[in-house]
Scaffold this active site. Sequence first.
Site, short mmCIF file in Angstrom:
data_model
loop_
_atom_site.label_atom_id
_atom_site.label_comp_id
_atom_site.label_asym_id
_atom_site.label_seq_id
_atom_site.Cartn_x
_atom_site.Cartn_y
_atom_site.Cartn_z
N LYS A 9 0.83 -1.20 0.00
CA LYS A 9 0.00 0.00 0.00
C LYS A 9 0.87 1.27 0.00
O LYS A 9 2.10 1.20 0.20
CB LYS A 9 -0.93 -0.05 1.22
CG LYS A 9 -1.96 -1.20 1.14
CD LYS A 9 -2.92 -1.18 2.33
CE LYS A 9 -3.98 -2.26 2.22
NZ LYS A 9 -4.97 -2.20 3.33
N TYR A 49 -12.41 -2.83 -3.78
CA TYR A 49 -13.01 -2.86 -2.44
C TYR A 49 -14.53 -2.80 -2.49
O TYR A 49 -15.17 -2.27 -1.59
CB TYR A 49 -12.44 -1.70 -1.61
CG TYR A 49 -11.05 -1.95 -1.06
CD1 TYR A 49 -10.77 -3.05 -0.24
CD2 TYR A 49 -9.99 -1.09 -1.35
CE1 TYR A 49 -9.50 -3.28 0.27
CE2 TYR A 49 -8.70 -1.32 -0.84
CZ TYR A 49 -8.48 -2.42 -0.04
OH TYR A 49 -7.21 -2.65 0.48
N ASN A 112 -2.13 0.05 7.02
CA ASN A 112 -1.63 -1.26 7.47
C ASN A 112 -0.80 -1.98 6.42
O ASN A 112 -0.72 -3.21 6.41
CB ASN A 112 -2.79 -2.12 7.96
CG ASN A 112 -3.81 -2.39 6.87
OD1 ASN A 112 -3.67 -1.90 5.75
ND2 ASN A 112 -4.82 -3.17 7.18
N HIS A 115 -2.12 -5.42 1.31
CA HIS A 115 -3.36 -6.15 1.01
C HIS A 115 -2.98 -7.52 0.50
O HIS A 115 -2.03 -7.66 -0.27
CB HIS A 115 -4.19 -5.43 -0.06
CG HIS A 115 -5.25 -6.33 -0.65
ND1 HIS A 115 -6.48 -6.50 -0.06
CD2 HIS A 115 -5.23 -7.16 -1.74
CE1 HIS A 115 -7.19 -7.38 -0.77
NE2 HIS A 115 -6.45 -7.79 -1.79
N GLU A 126 -9.16 -10.44 -8.22
CA GLU A 126 -8.26 -9.30 -8.00
C GLU A 126 -7.08 -9.31 -8.98
O GLU A 126 -6.66 -8.25 -9.46
CB GLU A 126 -7.77 -9.31 -6.55
CG GLU A 126 -8.92 -9.09 -5.55
CD GLU A 126 -8.53 -9.31 -4.11
OE1 GLU A 126 -7.36 -9.68 -3.84
OE2 GLU A 126 -9.39 -9.10 -3.23
P1 IDP Z 1 -7.90 -7.04 5.35
O1 IDP Z 1 -7.08 -6.04 4.56
O2 IDP Z 1 -7.13 -7.57 6.52
O3 IDP Z 1 -8.50 -8.11 4.49
P2 IDP Z 1 -10.53 -5.83 5.47
O4 IDP Z 1 -11.51 -6.02 6.59
O5 IDP Z 1 -10.83 -6.51 4.17
O6 IDP Z 1 -9.08 -6.22 6.01
O7 IDP Z 1 -10.43 -4.24 5.24
C1 IDP Z 1 -9.80 -3.73 4.08
C2 IDP Z 1 -8.91 -2.58 4.51
O8 IDP Z 1 -9.71 -1.51 5.01
C3 IDP Z 1 -7.93 -2.89 5.66
O9 IDP Z 1 -6.76 -3.52 5.22
C4 IDP Z 1 -7.67 -1.50 6.22
O10 IDP Z 1 -6.74 -0.78 5.42
C5 IDP Z 1 -9.05 -0.85 6.08
N1 IDP Z 1 -9.86 -1.01 7.30
C6 IDP Z 1 -10.56 -2.09 7.68
N2 IDP Z 1 -11.21 -1.89 8.83
C7 IDP Z 1 -10.93 -0.61 9.19
C8 IDP Z 1 -11.31 0.19 10.30
O11 IDP Z 1 -12.08 -0.21 11.19
N3 IDP Z 1 -10.78 1.46 10.34
C9 IDP Z 1 -9.96 1.93 9.36
N4 IDP Z 1 -9.58 1.21 8.31
C10 IDP Z 1 -10.05 -0.06 8.22
MG MG Z 2 -10.01 -8.02 3.04
#
Ligand code: IDP
Ligand code: MG
Length: 156
Positions: A9, A49, A112, A115, A126
Amino acid sequence: METSLIILKPDAVQRGLMGRIISRFEDKGLQVVGAKLMRITPELAAQHYKDHVSRPFYPGLVKFMTSSPVMVLAIRGNGAVAICRNMMGATFGSKAAAGTIRGDFGVSNSFNLIHGSDSPEAAARELSLFFKAGEVQEFDRAGDAWVYDMSGGKPE
Ligand code: IDP
Ligand code: MG
């Protein structure tokens, strides 16, 4: 063999962590079969997304993912989708276990770093969003005979 779609990212690219994260996958024995630096458009972020469109964090997520270049990777291996997810760690940097990519390199819950596809079906969808035909390579590595035990006719 499975192939997963990994995105380093904008925070990973800006913080100069691409090499160290890619090294983790290579060290594990996984094969990088596709790689490019690109800028995600809002349209592509929305497709990628689409399942999160109604979540409160969605607008911020799209803004973040389109704010600066990302590196997209196609990573192949036996069970690569689940292996990559385990190596990434839990979604939130504040919760991700030490030893995982998110656990070792970040503290933020939204920035974070990475992905990874969450199922083989998601990976196929994807990969087709981010890589055109011919951009994912098919090749044998010289060291593959020592990455997998092939004595039973399939990779173990
Ligand atoms: P993942 O990336 O671990 O699969 P997902 O639930 O699919 O997690 O969420 C996609 C992305 O959205 C996350 O990697 C993160 O960047 C962001 N995200 C998810 N939940 C939150 C939240 O509660 N606050 C802020 N960003 C979030
Ligand atoms: Mg996800």
